[in-house]
Design a protein around this motif. Structure first.
Motif, PDB file in Angstrom:
ATOM      1  N   MET A 128       0.840  -1.184   0.000  1.00 40.35           N
ATOM      2  CA  MET A 128       0.000   0.000   0.000  1.00 40.35           C
ATOM      3  C   MET A 128       0.880   1.241   0.000  1.00 40.35           C
ATOM      4  N   SER A 129       0.240   2.372  -0.213  1.00 44.58           N
ATOM      5  CA  SER A 129       0.904   3.665  -0.112  1.00 44.58           C
ATOM      6  C   SER A 129       0.222   4.439   1.016  1.00 44.58           C
ATOM      7  N   LEU A 130       0.841   5.524   1.464  1.00 42.87           N
ATOM      8  CA  LEU A 130       0.179   6.344   2.474  1.00 42.87           C
ATOM      9  C   LEU A 130      -1.069   6.992   1.893  1.00 42.87           C
ATOM     10  N   VAL A 131      -1.002   7.394   0.627  1.00 46.10           N
ATOM     11  CA  VAL A 131      -2.127   8.069  -0.024  1.00 46.10           C
ATOM     12  C   VAL A 131      -2.528   7.322  -1.292  1.00 46.10           C
ATOM     13  N   GLY A 132      -3.816   7.078  -1.426  1.00 44.57           N
ATOM     14  CA  GLY A 132      -4.336   6.387  -2.598  1.00 44.57           C
ATOM     15  C   GLY A 132      -5.759   5.922  -2.333  1.00 44.57           C
ATOM     16  N   PRO A 133      -6.421   5.348  -3.316  1.00 42.43           N
ATOM     17  CA  PRO A 133      -7.779   4.821  -3.109  1.00 42.43           C
ATOM     18  C   PRO A 133      -7.762   3.692  -2.079  1.00 42.43           C
ATOM     19  N   ARG A 134      -8.796   3.583  -1.289  1.00 42.18           N
ATOM     20  CA  ARG A 134      -8.871   2.506  -0.311  1.00 42.18           C
ATOM     21  C   ARG A 134      -9.005   1.163  -1.031  1.00 42.18           C
ATOM     22  N   PRO A 135      -8.282   0.131  -0.561  1.00 39.78           N
ATOM     23  CA  PRO A 135      -8.364  -1.187  -1.210  1.00 39.78           C
ATOM     24  C   PRO A 135      -9.705  -1.865  -0.914  1.00 39.78           C
ATOM     25  N   PRO A 136     -10.431  -2.283  -1.927  1.00 40.68           N
ATOM     26  CA  PRO A 136     -11.743  -2.895  -1.737  1.00 40.68           C
ATOM     27  C   PRO A 136     -11.668  -4.399  -1.461  1.00 40.68           C
ATOM     28  N   LEU A 137     -12.783  -4.943  -1.026  1.00 43.06           N
ATOM     29  CA  LEU A 137     -12.927  -6.386  -0.834  1.00 43.06           C
ATOM     30  C   LEU A 137     -13.182  -7.057  -2.182  1.00 43.06           C
ATOM     31  N   PRO A 138     -12.798  -8.314  -2.331  1.00 41.97           N
ATOM     32  CA  PRO A 138     -13.067  -9.025  -3.589  1.00 41.97           C
ATOM     33  C   PRO A 138     -14.545  -9.039  -3.954  1.00 41.97           C
ATOM     34  N   ARG A 139     -15.418  -9.212  -2.958  1.00 42.38           N
ATOM     35  CA  ARG A 139     -16.858  -9.263  -3.244  1.00 42.38           C
ATOM     36  C   ARG A 139     -17.370  -7.908  -3.741  1.00 42.38           C
ATOM     37  N   GLU A 140     -16.714  -6.836  -3.318  1.00 47.65           N
ATOM     38  CA  GLU A 140     -17.107  -5.515  -3.795  1.00 47.65           C
ATOM     39  C   GLU A 140     -16.680  -5.321  -5.249  1.00 47.65           C
ATOM     40  N   VAL A 141     -15.456  -5.733  -5.571  1.00 48.78           N
ATOM     41  CA  VAL A 141     -14.946  -5.574  -6.931  1.00 48.78           C
ATOM     42  C   VAL A 141     -15.753  -6.405  -7.927  1.00 48.78           C
ATOM     43  N   GLY A 200      -4.186   3.140  -0.873  1.00 44.30           N
ATOM     44  CA  GLY A 200      -3.598   3.934   0.196  1.00 44.30           C
ATOM     45  C   GLY A 200      -4.276   3.785   1.542  1.00 44.30           C
ATOM     46  N   CYS A 201      -3.570   4.217   2.589  1.00 44.88           N
ATOM     47  CA  CYS A 201      -4.131   4.241   3.941  1.00 44.88           C
ATOM     48  C   CYS A 201      -5.191   5.331   4.046  1.00 44.88           C
ATOM     49  N   THR A 202      -4.968   6.408   3.327  1.00 42.88           N
ATOM     50  CA  THR A 202      -5.926   7.498   3.288  1.00 42.88           C
ATOM     51  C   THR A 202      -5.989   8.020   1.863  1.00 42.88           C
ATOM     52  N   GLY A 203      -7.041   8.774   1.589  1.00 41.83           N
ATOM     53  CA  GLY A 203      -7.210   9.296   0.239  1.00 41.83           C
ATOM     54  C   GLY A 203      -8.066  10.545   0.275  1.00 41.83           C
ATOM     55  N   LEU A 260     -10.883   8.844  -8.470  1.00 43.44           N
ATOM     56  CA  LEU A 260     -10.386   9.092  -9.826  1.00 43.44           C
ATOM     57  C   LEU A 260      -9.873  10.521  -9.972  1.00 43.44           C
ATOM     58  N   LEU A 261     -10.495  11.437  -9.232  1.00 45.29           N
ATOM     59  CA  LEU A 261     -10.001  12.818  -9.236  1.00 45.29           C
ATOM     60  C   LEU A 261      -8.603  12.853  -8.626  1.00 45.29           C
ATOM     61  N   TYR A 262      -8.416  12.110  -7.539  1.00 46.69           N
ATOM     62  CA  TYR A 262      -7.093  12.055  -6.910  1.00 46.69           C
ATOM     63  C   TYR A 262      -6.063  11.485  -7.886  1.00 46.69           C
ATOM     64  N   ILE A 263      -6.398  10.367  -8.522  1.00 42.47           N
ATOM     65  CA  ILE A 263      -5.453   9.727  -9.455  1.00 42.47           C
ATOM     66  C   ILE A 263      -5.078  10.684 -10.582  1.00 42.47           C
ATOM     67  N   ALA A 315       2.938  17.152  -4.206  1.00 41.75           N
ATOM     68  CA  ALA A 315       2.265  18.235  -3.483  1.00 41.75           C
ATOM     69  C   ALA A 315       0.841  17.852  -3.106  1.00 41.75           C
ATOM     70  N   PHE A 316       0.138  17.188  -4.022  1.00 44.07           N
ATOM     71  CA  PHE A 316      -1.241  16.797  -3.736  1.00 44.07           C
ATOM     72  C   PHE A 316      -1.279  15.717  -2.660  1.00 44.07           C
ATOM     73  N   ASP A 317      -0.305  14.812  -2.648  1.00 43.49           N
ATOM     74  CA  ASP A 317      -0.229  13.801  -1.597  1.00 43.49           C
ATOM     75  C   ASP A 317      -0.027  14.460  -0.239  1.00 43.49           C
ATOM     76  N   VAL A 318       0.829  15.465  -0.188  1.00 42.72           N
ATOM     77  CA  VAL A 318       1.067  16.192   1.063  1.00 42.72           C
ATOM     78  C   VAL A 318      -0.213  16.869   1.523  1.00 42.72           C
ATOM     79  N   TYR A 319      -0.963  17.420   0.583  1.00 39.15           N
ATOM     80  CA  TYR A 319      -2.245  18.057   0.914  1.00 39.15           C
ATOM     81  C   TYR A 319      -3.210  17.053   1.540  1.00 39.15           C
ATOM     82  N   VAL A 320      -3.327  15.870   0.933  1.00 41.08           N
ATOM     83  CA  VAL A 320      -4.234  14.845   1.452  1.00 41.08           C
ATOM     84  C   VAL A 320      -3.788  14.376   2.837  1.00 41.08           C
TER      85      VAL A 320
END
Length: 222
Positions: free
Chosen positions: A141-154, A170-173, A193-196, A202-207
């Motif tokens: 994982m990364s500190l910042v990124g989309p939250r990892p979903p469950l297989p049943r959700e995907v 990520g841990c947070t997003g 998707l907006l984050y990606i 700089a944007f990671d630091v903001y989040v």
């Protein structure tokens, strides 16, 4: 900088561009490794306090909880958290799915009966997520990124939704650091998707800064 989900238009991620962002990914990985390593050392006293509280409330249950999540390109991995629910929470989930309070491929319930007293507190301040620093340290994982979903959700994702799996989770997003549980699944995807699409150092630091503010002033986690 605030985001109104009604103003966020559907976004198509340029996968090729993301794949060739070598400098950004290298800087991000270096920062993730150093920050998670230091974080695990500095937060070790808090880990001990939380572990004791969990065991006092439920001596038979484990302190940590691992769950299979899907990361970048749908690669499965074990994500770590402090256990905030009763020991048989997964078994009870099927009985609660009809009471889901979030539209789409995600389960959220405000007064989830599976959550313990200690669990409610550590969830409110997102303390239950801190063991994911280990996932960051080992590169899952990364500190910042989309939250990892469950297989049943995907399994319920559309091709559009799966774009959020084109980068390391990520841990947070942006979603967690801003609107969090006040929006549904579709709005969460749009924010991811907006984050990606806007991702940068700089944007990671903001989040991350916004996330720290959430620790100080919780924004509705449950």
């Amino acid at each position: 900088m605030e985001y109104n989900e009604r103003e966020i238009r559907p976004i198509t991620i340029n996968v090729e561009r993301q794949r060739h962002r070598y400098v950004y990914r290298s800087i991000k990985r270096l920062f993730d490794f150093v920050a998670s390593f230091v974080g695990l050392i500095v937060l070790s006293p808090l880990f001990l306090i939380v572990a004791i509280a969990i065991k006092v409330e439920d001596p038979k249950g484990s302190v940590f909880y691992s769950q299979t999540r899907l990361g970048k390109n749908e690669v499965p991995f074990k994500m770590f958290k402090f256990r905030s629910m009763v020991s048989n929470a997964d078994e009870l989930l099927e009985k609660l799915l009809k009471q889901n309070e979030v539209d789409g491929a995600m389960f959220k319930m405000h007064d989830d009966p599976r959550v313990t007293k200690t669990g409610r507190f550590i969830r409110k301040y997102s303390i239950d997520e801190l063991p994911q620093l280990l996932n960051v340290l080992i590169g899952q994982m990364s500190l910042v990124g989309p939250r990892p979903p469950l297989p049943r959700e995907v399994a319920e994702y559309s091709a559009y939704d799966k774009q959020r799996l084109s980068v390391k989770p990520g841990c947070t997003g942006l979603w967690q650091a801003t609107v969090r549980n006040s929006v549904g699944f579709d709005e969460m995807v749009k924010l991811d998707l907006l984050y990606i699409s806007k991702s940068s150092v700089a944007f990671d630091v903001y989040v991350l800064f916004k996330t720290v503010m959430v620790f100080i002033r919780p924004n509705g986690a449950y």
